[in-house]
Design a protein around this motif. Structure first.
Motif, mmCIF file in Angstrom:
data_model
loop_
_atom_site.group_PDB
_atom_site.id
_atom_site.type_symbol
_atom_site.label_atom_id
_atom_site.label_comp_id
_atom_site.label_asym_id
_atom_site.label_seq_id
_atom_site.Cartn_x
_atom_site.Cartn_y
_atom_site.Cartn_z
ATOM 1 N N GLN A 1 -4.388 6.898 -3.236
ATOM 2 C CA GLN A 1 -3.947 5.679 -2.565
ATOM 3 C C GLN A 1 -3.817 4.555 -3.581
ATOM 4 O OE1 GLN A 1 -7.204 5.701 0.471
ATOM 5 N NE2 GLN A 1 -5.554 5.330 1.937
ATOM 6 N N ILE A 2 -2.836 3.699 -3.371
ATOM 7 C CA ILE A 2 -2.594 2.546 -4.253
ATOM 8 C C ILE A 2 -2.507 1.291 -3.400
ATOM 9 C CG2 ILE A 2 -1.006 1.482 -5.903
ATOM 10 C CD1 ILE A 2 0.026 4.284 -6.563
ATOM 11 N N ALA A 3 -3.178 0.229 -3.837
ATOM 12 C CA ALA A 3 -3.057 -1.087 -3.204
ATOM 13 C C ALA A 3 -2.680 -2.086 -4.293
ATOM 14 C CB ALA A 3 -4.366 -1.491 -2.541
ATOM 15 N N TYR A 4 -1.493 -2.660 -4.162
ATOM 16 C CA TYR A 4 -0.983 -3.600 -5.167
ATOM 17 C C TYR A 4 -1.008 -5.018 -4.595
ATOM 18 C CZ TYR A 4 2.511 -6.133 -7.934
ATOM 19 O OH TYR A 4 3.168 -7.081 -8.676
ATOM 20 N N VAL A 5 -1.786 -5.891 -5.231
ATOM 21 C CA VAL A 5 -1.873 -7.293 -4.795
ATOM 22 C C VAL A 5 -0.696 -8.049 -5.410
ATOM 23 C CG1 VAL A 5 -3.314 -9.359 -4.702
ATOM 24 C CG2 VAL A 5 -4.384 -7.091 -4.730
ATOM 25 N N SER A 6 0.384 -8.136 -4.662
ATOM 26 C CA SER A 6 1.613 -8.734 -5.205
ATOM 27 C C SER A 6 1.565 -10.257 -5.228
ATOM 28 C CB SER A 6 2.820 -8.274 -4.387
ATOM 29 O OG SER A 6 2.665 -8.641 -3.024
ATOM 30 N N GLN A 7 0.801 -10.850 -4.297
ATOM 31 C CA GLN A 7 0.730 -12.308 -4.243
ATOM 32 C C GLN A 7 -0.613 -12.771 -3.713
ATOM 33 O OE1 GLN A 7 4.554 -13.069 -1.954
ATOM 34 N NE2 GLN A 7 4.535 -14.874 -3.278
ATOM 35 N N LEU A 8 -1.077 -13.914 -4.201
ATOM 36 C CA LEU A 8 -2.191 -14.643 -3.596
ATOM 37 C C LEU A 8 -1.619 -15.964 -3.121
ATOM 38 C CD1 LEU A 8 -5.181 -13.976 -6.030
ATOM 39 C CD2 LEU A 8 -4.864 -13.077 -3.737
ATOM 40 N N ILE A 9 -1.492 -16.085 -1.822
ATOM 41 C CA ILE A 9 -0.782 -17.225 -1.239
ATOM 42 C C ILE A 9 -1.772 -18.291 -0.805
ATOM 43 C CG2 ILE A 9 0.861 -17.918 0.542
ATOM 44 C CD1 ILE A 9 1.570 -14.880 0.775
ATOM 45 N N ALA B 1 4.778 -3.879 -10.818
ATOM 46 C CA ALA B 1 5.138 -5.214 -10.326
ATOM 47 C C ALA B 1 6.593 -5.278 -9.895
ATOM 48 C CB ALA B 1 4.863 -6.258 -11.410
ATOM 49 N N SER B 2 7.401 -4.348 -10.373
ATOM 50 C CA SER B 2 8.815 -4.336 -9.997
ATOM 51 C C SER B 2 9.053 -3.682 -8.644
ATOM 52 C CB SER B 2 9.630 -3.602 -11.060
ATOM 53 O OG SER B 2 9.219 -2.235 -11.147
ATOM 54 N N VAL B 3 8.024 -3.044 -8.101
ATOM 55 C CA VAL B 3 8.147 -2.364 -6.812
ATOM 56 C C VAL B 3 8.320 -3.399 -5.706
ATOM 57 C CG1 VAL B 3 6.952 -0.948 -5.132
ATOM 58 C CG2 VAL B 3 6.862 -0.351 -7.550
ATOM 59 N N GLN B 4 9.308 -3.188 -4.875
ATOM 60 C CA GLN B 4 9.616 -4.167 -3.845
ATOM 61 C C GLN B 4 9.216 -3.732 -2.442
ATOM 62 O OE1 GLN B 4 10.789 -7.218 -4.602
ATOM 63 N NE2 GLN B 4 10.624 -6.608 -6.762
ATOM 64 N N GLN B 5 9.195 -2.428 -2.176
ATOM 65 C CA GLN B 5 8.967 -1.961 -0.818
ATOM 66 C C GLN B 5 7.833 -0.936 -0.791
ATOM 67 O OE1 GLN B 5 12.553 -0.660 1.082
ATOM 68 N NE2 GLN B 5 13.766 -2.408 0.366
ATOM 69 N N GLU B 6 7.245 -0.765 0.403
ATOM 70 C CA GLU B 6 6.116 0.148 0.549
ATOM 71 C C GLU B 6 6.502 1.576 0.233
ATOM 72 O OE1 GLU B 6 3.572 1.495 4.293
ATOM 73 O OE2 GLU B 6 3.164 -0.573 3.713
ATOM 74 N N ARG B 7 7.748 1.966 0.551
ATOM 75 C CA ARG B 7 8.151 3.349 0.267
ATOM 76 C C ARG B 7 8.165 3.627 -1.237
ATOM 77 N NH1 ARG B 7 13.217 1.251 2.085
ATOM 78 N NH2 ARG B 7 14.760 1.074 0.399
ATOM 79 N N ASP B 8 8.388 2.575 -2.035
ATOM 80 C CA ASP B 8 8.351 2.756 -3.480
ATOM 81 C C ASP B 8 6.919 2.984 -3.967
ATOM 82 O OD1 ASP B 8 11.119 2.349 -3.648
ATOM 83 O OD2 ASP B 8 10.846 0.181 -3.684
ATOM 84 N N VAL C 1 0.834 -1.202 0.000
ATOM 85 C CA VAL C 1 0.000 0.000 0.000
ATOM 86 C C VAL C 1 0.862 1.243 0.000
ATOM 87 C CG1 VAL C 1 -1.679 1.320 1.340
ATOM 88 C CG2 VAL C 1 -1.909 -1.146 1.160
ATOM 89 N N GLY C 2 0.426 2.231 -0.794
ATOM 90 C CA GLY C 2 1.086 3.532 -0.791
ATOM 91 C C GLY C 2 0.053 4.641 -0.892
ATOM 92 N N GLN C 3 0.370 5.811 -0.377
ATOM 93 C CA GLN C 3 -0.589 6.915 -0.404
ATOM 94 C C GLN C 3 0.143 8.246 -0.305
ATOM 95 O OE1 GLN C 3 -2.953 5.633 2.910
ATOM 96 N NE2 GLN C 3 -1.724 6.713 4.416
ATOM 97 N N HIS C 4 -0.523 9.274 -0.805
ATOM 98 C CA HIS C 4 0.042 10.623 -0.710
ATOM 99 C C HIS C 4 -1.104 11.619 -0.734
ATOM 100 C CE1 HIS C 4 3.218 13.576 -0.819
ATOM 101 N NE2 HIS C 4 2.643 14.196 -1.843
ATOM 102 N N SER C 5 -1.027 12.647 0.121
ATOM 103 C CA SER C 5 -2.074 13.657 0.209
ATOM 104 C C SER C 5 -1.446 15.022 0.453
ATOM 105 C CB SER C 5 -3.058 13.313 1.342
ATOM 106 O OG SER C 5 -4.085 14.271 1.426
ATOM 107 N N VAL C 6 -1.852 16.020 -0.347
ATOM 108 C CA VAL C 6 -1.328 17.381 -0.183
ATOM 109 C C VAL C 6 -2.464 18.387 -0.337
ATOM 110 C CG1 VAL C 6 0.995 16.829 -0.990
ATOM 111 C CG2 VAL C 6 -0.742 17.551 -2.643
#
Length: 580
Positions: free
Chosen positions: A239-247, A208-215, A8-13
């Motif tokens: 806000q962004i929610a990326y489903v990287s895996q379904l385990i 999909a190449s994003v590895q960390q939440e800060r990215d 998850v990532g988000q930004h608000s200004v």
């Protein structure tokens, strides 16, 4: 069952405005509570006409993130979120009505609201206002939300729906099965009005190449900056929610600990078992063994129910058995068997419940073959109160029958078995039985179950009406034919048989009440238990009119006298015409 791993990532200004009236937040920690309630992203946008809507948007987000996780674990995501949002809406609207803005709502505590709850392998979307929710899947961007904005003449527009705007909240809800690689985006109008879909797609490329939440946060920030560069003059939040895996997962968070315990041995009278002394055996079946026991420490008597050793390799049965305790501890109602809190760690699989001194409804019916109508009403009303406790917790009992009802020595009626109960909140994580499984008793089950359809509260109403019918007549409304049907056409040929006969004291309007509760089509039945119970005691005016027989049946002598009088007058009239 799959678990979703979400970044998850988000930004608000504030953008060009002096105050940021937007607010957003998330709870995406993979803990036990998230397994039961899901992961949440939420966003609110204050309206420009209000100088205090930033208070509303902040309160809405903070309250939702706190209160949603405080709702019952038994509730579905939809029930939990809508109950919380209705409460927030009432608070905001009430606060405005008590403020100086009470005559101009659009200057009060009003905001838009959008949220995504990701639970198990499903995304649940809630939306009211003009923010937007998007889904990016396999390169295709789809808008999931509708803009609740009304456009008037000369380019004027205004919000038609928002939190705090009206006393009643009309919020959009939808659910979507997840796919690995899904990207959900929520953004306020300060972003989506100045960021074309192609720019949004480009900004989400290679996520999909994003590895960390800060990215992910950096990606959200760059999209907000792009909208600002395109001329946005409003607050901007994304806000962004990326489903990287379904385990894949096979664990059962509610019952794993209990089902890992061994099954108890066969118990004998006088034996001390896990701190309880066995007084006597109460019931033995192929599914379970039930004993009356006494706690050695407190000397309180309880009923101890053990699963049969013959079912030790039946995982589904053991899971449902262990869920009976979980369900019982969450229902606190005089007319539902109570389950005490655990005083000490268990060494075996068993369920402890209160001891009801009395008899089953089946035995009571045997002892009272011709009960008074008022007595039957009293029993059914008590069962209904117990059923309502299930329904308030998003549970369906699914097995209302005489054997599952107890009447104690004081006449209090209790529902005692939860083995077929479905729990909406647990079904969403793959726990418990499905409410389309044939787990009840055929003679009392609603027709939709035999078509493989999902049960509803109307299904429990049908079962309760069958029980009422059977207590009054010792017959069943469709004999044994319902259980033999497997198609809608077969069920449409079924004919309700009146509960009344030539010796019956049951009024016609009550027969009409039962007929409605026992409709084959669930959507033609009563919506709420309370409606059925009310009509059981108070003659429904519609039914009274329908059930009132014609005058020929009520008073045939008066009918034929009236006919003869009319004929006499007609003959005299024609005779008068002929003579003159």
């Amino acid at each position: 069952m799959h678990l979703a791993k979400v970044a998850v990532g988000q930004h608000s200004v504030a953008g060009l405005k002096p105050i940021n009236q937007d607010h957003c937040g998330s709870h995406c920690v993979h803990d036990a509570q998230s397994r039961l309630k899901g992961q949440v992203l939420a966003m609110a946008d204050g309206i420009g006409s209000s100088s205090v809507s930033q208070v509303a948007s902040k309160a809405a987000i903070n309250s939702f993130l706190q209160d949603y996780y405080a709702t019952s674990d038994a509730w579905s995501v939809e029930t939990s979120a809508k109950r919380v949002l209705q409460s927030i809406n009432a608070w905001l609207h009430g606060y405005t009505k008590q403020s100086e803005f009470r005559y101009d709502i659009e200057k009060g505590y009003v905001c838009t609201f959008s949220a995504i709850v990701i639970k198990n392998n499903t995304a649940h979307v809630f939306h009211v206002g003009d923010a937007r929710v998007y889904l990016l899947r396999e390169g295709v961007l789809e808008q999931l939300s509708n803009d609740h904005r009304h456009y008037a003449a000369q380019g004027q527009s205004y919000l038609s729906r928002a939190l705090g705007m009206h006393t009643q909240l009309d919020i959009d809800y939808s659910s979507i099965a997840l796919c690995q690689g899904d990207v959900f985006v929520m953004c306020t109008d300060g972003v989506h009005e100045f960021l074309p879909p192609t720019d949004l797609l480009n900004g989400l490329a290679s996520i999909a190449s994003v590895q960390q939440e800060r990215d992910i946060n950096a990606r959200a920030q760059s999209l907000v900056q792009a909208a600002l560069a395109n001329g946005s003059d409003d607050n901007l939040t994304l806000q962004i929610a990326y489903v990287s895996q379904l385990i894949p997962s096979q664990d059962k968070p509610v019952t794993d600990v209990m089902t890992a315990l061994p099954l108890p041995p066969a118990l004998k009278v006088g034996q001390v078992f896990d701190g309880y002394r066995v007084i006597r055996s109460l019931h033995v079946s192929a599914r379970s063994h039930v004993y009356l026991v006494e706690d050695k420490d407190t000397e309180l008597r309880w009923v101890l129910k053990c699963p049969s050793v013959d079912l030790s390799d039946n995982e589904q049965f053991l899971e449902r058995f262990c869920l009976e305790e979980w369900i019982g501890r969450r229902i606190h109602n005089t007319h539902v068997l109570s389950v005490p809190p655990s005083e000490r760690p268990k060494q075996y699989i068993y369920v402890l419940t209160e001891y009801v001194q009395g008899q089953s409804l089946r035995q009571w019916m045997t002892d009272n073959p011709n009960p008074e109508l008022e007595t039957v009403r009293g029993i059914i009303e008590q069962i209904a109160k117990g059923l309502q406790a299930f329904h308030r917790l998003d549970m369906l009992h699914q097995d209302i029958r005489p054997e599952n009802i107890m009447i104690d020595e004081k006449g209090t009626v209790k529902i005692i078995d939860f083995g077929s109960t479905t729990v909406a909140g647990l079904q969403e994580i793959g726990q418990g039985c499905s409410n389309s499984e044939l787990l009840g008793t055929a003679l009392y089950m609603a027709p939709e179950y035999f078509l493989g359809e999902v049960g509803t509260t109307r299904s429990d109403i049908f079962s309760l009406a069958v029980l009422t019918y059977h207590m009054l007549s010792r017959r069943f409304p469709y004999a044994t034919h319902v259980a033999k049907t497997r198609t809608r056409a077969q069920q449409n040929r079924l004919i309700y048989q009146s509960v009344r006969d030539e010796n019956s004291a049951v009024p016609a309007w009550l027969d009409a009440t039962l007929s409605k509760a026992l409709k084959i089509d669930p959507y033609k039945r009563y919506v709420e238990l309370s409606e059925f119970i009310h009509d059981m005691r108070h003659p429904n005016a519609d039914f009274v009119r329908q059930s009132k027989p014609p005058i020929m049946q009520r008073n045939p002598v008066a009918f034929w006298q009236s006919v003869a009088g009319i004929l006499l007058i007609s003959n005299l009239y024609f005779l008068y015409v002929l003579l003159n």
